[in-house]
Structure formats: C-alpha cells, structure tokens
Design a protein around this motif. Structure first.
Motif, PDB file in Angstrom:
ATOM      1  N   ARG A 299     -11.464  -7.378  19.968  1.00 41.97           N
ATOM      2  CA  ARG A 299     -10.026  -7.120  20.016  1.00 41.97           C
ATOM      3  C   ARG A 299      -9.671  -5.683  19.644  1.00 41.97           C
ATOM      4  O   ARG A 299      -8.487  -5.343  19.526  1.00 41.97           O
ATOM      5  CB  ARG A 299      -9.295  -8.079  19.068  1.00 41.97           C
ATOM      6  CG  ARG A 299      -9.424  -9.543  19.460  1.00 41.97           C
ATOM      7  CD  ARG A 299      -8.522 -10.415  18.612  1.00 41.97           C
ATOM      8  NE  ARG A 299      -8.623 -11.828  18.968  1.00 41.97           N
ATOM      9  CZ  ARG A 299      -7.902 -12.796  18.413  1.00 41.97           C
ATOM     10  NH1 ARG A 299      -7.014 -12.480  17.461  1.00 41.97           N
ATOM     11  NH2 ARG A 299      -8.054 -14.043  18.774  1.00 41.97           N
ATOM     12  N   CYS A 300     -10.675  -4.851  19.414  1.00 39.64           N
ATOM     13  CA  CYS A 300     -10.408  -3.447  19.095  1.00 39.64           C
ATOM     14  C   CYS A 300      -9.882  -2.719  20.337  1.00 39.64           C
ATOM     15  O   CYS A 300     -10.116  -3.156  21.477  1.00 39.64           O
ATOM     16  CB  CYS A 300     -11.678  -2.763  18.580  1.00 39.64           C
ATOM     17  SG  CYS A 300     -12.331  -3.493  17.057  1.00 39.64           S
ATOM     18  N   ARG A 301      -9.201  -1.607  20.125  1.00 41.03           N
ATOM     19  CA  ARG A 301      -8.629  -0.861  21.247  1.00 41.03           C
ATOM     20  C   ARG A 301      -9.723  -0.357  22.184  1.00 41.03           C
ATOM     21  O   ARG A 301      -9.562  -0.386  23.413  1.00 41.03           O
ATOM     22  CB  ARG A 301      -7.807   0.322  20.727  1.00 41.03           C
ATOM     23  CG  ARG A 301      -7.142   1.143  21.835  1.00 41.03           C
ATOM     24  CD  ARG A 301      -6.417   2.357  21.261  1.00 41.03           C
ATOM     25  NE  ARG A 301      -5.434   1.970  20.245  1.00 41.03           N
ATOM     26  CZ  ARG A 301      -4.741   2.842  19.532  1.00 41.03           C
ATOM     27  NH1 ARG A 301      -4.930   4.151  19.707  1.00 41.03           N
ATOM     28  NH2 ARG A 301      -3.869   2.432  18.631  1.00 41.03           N
TER      29      ARG A 301
ATOM     30  N   CYS B 140     -16.071   0.262  20.097  1.00 37.26           N
ATOM     31  CA  CYS B 140     -15.691   0.521  18.704  1.00 37.26           C
ATOM     32  C   CYS B 140     -16.822   0.129  17.761  1.00 37.26           C
ATOM     33  O   CYS B 140     -17.390  -0.974  17.863  1.00 37.26           O
ATOM     34  CB  CYS B 140     -14.429  -0.269  18.357  1.00 37.26           C
ATOM     35  SG  CYS B 140     -13.835   0.010  16.669  1.00 37.26           S
TER      36      CYS B 140
ATOM     37  N   HIS C 278     -16.283   0.304  14.437  1.00 35.54           N
ATOM     38  CA  HIS C 278     -15.588  -0.118  13.218  1.00 35.54           C
ATOM     39  C   HIS C 278     -15.797   0.880  12.077  1.00 35.54           C
ATOM     40  O   HIS C 278     -16.082   0.513  10.939  1.00 35.54           O
ATOM     41  CB  HIS C 278     -16.046  -1.523  12.794  1.00 35.54           C
ATOM     42  CG  HIS C 278     -16.204  -2.468  13.936  1.00 35.54           C
ATOM     43  ND1 HIS C 278     -15.171  -2.784  14.792  1.00 35.54           N
ATOM     44  CD2 HIS C 278     -17.301  -3.160  14.398  1.00 35.54           C
ATOM     45  CE1 HIS C 278     -15.600  -3.641  15.713  1.00 35.54           C
ATOM     46  NE2 HIS C 278     -16.883  -3.870  15.496  1.00 35.54           N
TER      47      HIS C 278
ATOM     48  N   GLU D 209     -12.337   4.576  14.098  1.00 37.56           N
ATOM     49  CA  GLU D 209     -11.671   4.540  15.395  1.00 37.56           C
ATOM     50  C   GLU D 209     -10.252   3.971  15.268  1.00 37.56           C
ATOM     51  O   GLU D 209     -10.030   2.978  14.561  1.00 37.56           O
ATOM     52  CB  GLU D 209     -12.476   3.683  16.394  1.00 37.56           C
ATOM     53  CG  GLU D 209     -13.868   4.204  16.701  1.00 37.56           C
ATOM     54  CD  GLU D 209     -14.929   3.643  15.775  1.00 37.56           C
ATOM     55  OE1 GLU D 209     -16.101   3.637  16.156  1.00 37.56           O
ATOM     56  OE2 GLU D 209     -14.572   3.207  14.648  1.00 37.56           O
TER      57      GLU D 209
ATOM     58  N   GLY E  56      -7.086   1.783  16.178  1.00 40.85           N
ATOM     59  CA  GLY E  56      -6.964   0.486  16.823  1.00 40.85           C
ATOM     60  C   GLY E  56      -8.114  -0.458  16.533  1.00 40.85           C
ATOM     61  O   GLY E  56      -8.274  -1.458  17.243  1.00 40.85           O
ATOM     62  N   CYS E  57      -8.892  -0.190  15.483  1.00 44.41           N
ATOM     63  CA  CYS E  57      -9.996  -1.087  15.126  1.00 44.41           C
ATOM     64  C   CYS E  57      -9.421  -2.348  14.494  1.00 44.41           C
ATOM     65  O   CYS E  57      -8.737  -2.294  13.470  1.00 44.41           O
ATOM     66  CB  CYS E  57     -10.958  -0.404  14.158  1.00 44.41           C
ATOM     67  SG  CYS E  57     -12.252  -1.506  13.524  1.00 44.41           S
ATOM     68  N   ALA E  58      -9.717  -3.500  15.081  1.00 41.77           N
ATOM     69  CA  ALA E  58      -9.167  -4.763  14.596  1.00 41.77           C
ATOM     70  C   ALA E  58      -9.689  -5.118  13.206  1.00 41.77           C
ATOM     71  O   ALA E  58      -8.961  -5.710  12.401  1.00 41.77           O
ATOM     72  CB  ALA E  58      -9.501  -5.883  15.584  1.00 41.77           C
TER      73      ALA E  58
ATOM     74  N   GLU F  82      -7.905  -2.859  10.584  1.00 36.79           N
ATOM     75  CA  GLU F  82      -6.529  -3.326  10.420  1.00 36.79           C
ATOM     76  C   GLU F  82      -6.496  -4.605   9.586  1.00 36.79           C
ATOM     77  O   GLU F  82      -5.593  -4.791   8.752  1.00 36.79           O
ATOM     78  CB  GLU F  82      -5.905  -3.576  11.787  1.00 36.79           C
ATOM     79  CG  GLU F  82      -5.642  -2.283  12.575  1.00 36.79           C
ATOM     80  CD  GLU F  82      -5.099  -2.564  13.967  1.00 36.79           C
ATOM     81  OE1 GLU F  82      -5.009  -3.762  14.332  1.00 36.79           O
ATOM     82  OE2 GLU F  82      -4.776  -1.597  14.687  1.00 36.79           O
TER      83      GLU F  82
END
Length: 337
Positions: free
Chosen positions: A294-296, A300, A302, A305, A307-309, A312
């Motif tokens: 679900r990351c941008r 990614c 993690h 980056e 937009g890293c889910a 967040e």
C-alpha cells in the motif's frame, strides 16, 4: 568420496519405491519384496525419528515401545528428528529405515556457510524460550518470530524463571503484553514452584513442539522437569556473563506422558536469517502484512520514502515504534552480510 549424482529417472524410481513402501506399511502385513537379507529383518512398519546420528537414527515404533537404533538404506538421506519413516526391525535388536513418509513442515536454519540445514520436521509449534535472566532483548525475540513465521510453524513465547520478576512485573510484563496484543500465545514458567509448569503442560499436550532460544534460558531445565526420566545435561549459568553454555548436541524427540511430543534442539545464541530477503522479513512481522503493497512506490524499502504505509502506521501508533525499529535492524543486518 564425492556424492553420487542421480539422474531424473533414478530419483523418480527411488521416490516411487518409497511411496510404495509407505502404502504397504499402512496396510500392516505385506512383506518387503526387495529382501535386504533373507530372514534377518521383519515386516515394514511405521515409526518416528527421535534422534539423528549421521548414518544411524533412533526410531520410535508408531505403536509404542522403546526407540530402536536403525541404519539407513542407500540413497535415503536428509532425514531429521521428527520425520515419519518406514522401517524394519532386525533380529539383533537394531533396524533399518527403508523410506520416509510425507512431511507437514520442516524447521531449517542456516549453517556457518549460510546454507539452510534442516533441524526437525512435522512440528505443530515452536516454543521460543527466553528468561528473566539472561535479560531478553526484543530484537532477538523478533528474530525468532520472523524465523518461525517463515517456516509456517506457529510460534509460542515462553518466559521462564518468572519467580525472578519484581512484584510489579517491570518492563518484561509490558513486552509480553505487546506480543499478546499481536496474537502470539505467551506462557510463563518457573521450576521454583510446584505449579510453575502447569500452563506449559497444557500447551504441550497433544502437540509436537520444539524448543528454541538462547543458551542459559533454561530449556534443558524445563525438559528435565517435564520428563523426569530423561537424562539431560544442564549447563550452569556463568556468573560473569550471565550467559549459559551450550549443553545439547543433537535434536532429540521425547514423548510426553500427556500424549504430546517435544523436540529439544541444539542451543543457539541467535537464529540466523541470512536466507531471507527484505520482503520475507517484512512478512514475518504480522502487523505489517495488511499494509504491505500500500506504499506510494512499489519498490518502497520502508526507510525515508514519502507515502510509506509502514512509516505512516508508526506515526499513527498502529505499529509500535520498537517493532518497526527491530524490523529495520534485521534488514540492516541482512545488508551487512
């Protein structure tokens, strides 16, 4: 002498023969059509490997009874403690293993060269044992959990020596609560009280379990209490380093009076994860799974980056910051190797 390489047809024929032997053993009565030595071995029967010593094994008969020291047939390799096998008893009290049954799973860990080495098979749960002393570290527990998740074998956390905990529980109680919130069963034990192993007995009943954990956490002491007749060497805890010495030399399966089975594996200070990649490590953190993908950015890692889910979720408090830091340390250790 180098190992003889088998052709595809030879491997297929060996597998076919072993499957036929397994079917005959289930019917209990058919004689082996390929005589190993006329009149020297009995009919095929089922068993379970209880210990492995190179080219010889200890096999416990499926119907009960004392384990029998058995040799291996040619071309039959890779057996480990916990394997289901087909074997034949000899007149001299020994036996021969002629085929391996199917496996539900296999526990593997990297050797000194980084190659996966099977340790045990057909396991229902991995009991990750840690203790109040030596002081456990969350990152080490996380490494065991990631390794267990990668095998598909359910992990259970066992905190030993709880009699040494302060009355208020200290930071360890908070650590246990964190893992329980993630869905991991937690069992507390102590050999200092008569009822100190009741919860562990209940967890072991009817299951095949394997103990893993650092040296000195009391694995052998627990087994000595669970199986009073088993002759186990218990290593003393070093007063200087508060780290135990390795005592167990080979994985061994013990039958529990309650009907369950327990495998004691060699003590290891750290469960190697060099055979896993970043994606597999992330999958080993159960609270990450629904956020992966679900990351941008699709690639990614993690780290930083946008937009890293996962990052967040850490900021929102749905992933504990310590668990995410533990994940990063594990991944960084993979990069170093």
């Amino acid at each position: 002498m180098s190992k003889r390489k088998l052709s595809r047809q030879q491997r297929w024929r060996i597998e076919k023969i072993q499957a036929e032997r397994a079917r005959r053993a289930e019917k209990r009565g058919d004689q082996d059509t390929e005589k190993l030595a006329a009149g020297e071995y009995g009919p095929e029967q089922q068993g379970r490997v209880t210990a492995h010593f190179g080219r010889t094994l200890e096999v416990a008969p499926a119907g009960g009874g004392e384990p029998v020291r058995c040799h291996l047939r040619a071309n039959l390799e890779g057996l480990v403690t916990g394997d289901r096998v087909i074997w034949r008893a000899g007149q001299d009290g020994s036996g021969v293993v002629v085929a391996r049954g199917g496996r539900d799973n296999v526990l593997e860990r990297p050797d000194a060269r980084g190659q996966l080495k099977p340790v045990a098979a057909n396991i229902d749960q991995i009991l990750v044992v840690f203790a109040v002393e030596p002081e456990p570290h969350a990152n080490l527990i996380d490494r065991y959990l990631v390794a267990a998740e990668a095998t598909g074998i359910a992990p259970v956390l066992v905190l030993n020596k709880v009699d040494l905990l302060p009355p208020e529980g200290g930071t360890l109680r908070g650590l246990l609560a964190r893992y329980e919130a993630l869905g991991y069963p937690v069992v507390t034990t102590t050999t200092a009280r008569a009822d100190g192993l009741d919860a562990l007995h209940a967890r072991l009943a009817g299951r095949t379990s394997v103990f893993v954990g650092q040296s000195g956490v009391g694995k052998s002491s627990l087994i000595d209490r669970l199986l009073p007749d088993a002759e186990l060497r218990i290593g003393a805890l070093s007063e200087d380093s508060r780290k135990g010495r390795h005592t167990t030399t080979t994985a061994r399966l013990y039958r529990m009076p309650s009907g369950g089975e327990l495998i004691d594996s060699p003590g290891i200070r750290e469960f190697g994860l060099t055979h896993l990649d970043e994606g597999q490590v992330a999958e080993g953190f159960v609270e990450f799974r629904e956020l992966l993908g679900r990351c941008r950015f699709r690639d990614c890692r993690h780290r930083q980056e946008p937009g890293c889910a996962l990052i967040e979720a850490v900021d929102e408090g749905t992933i504990h910051a310590d668990r995410f830091a533990s994940y990063r340390r594990i991944v960084d250790s993979l990069d170093e190797t």
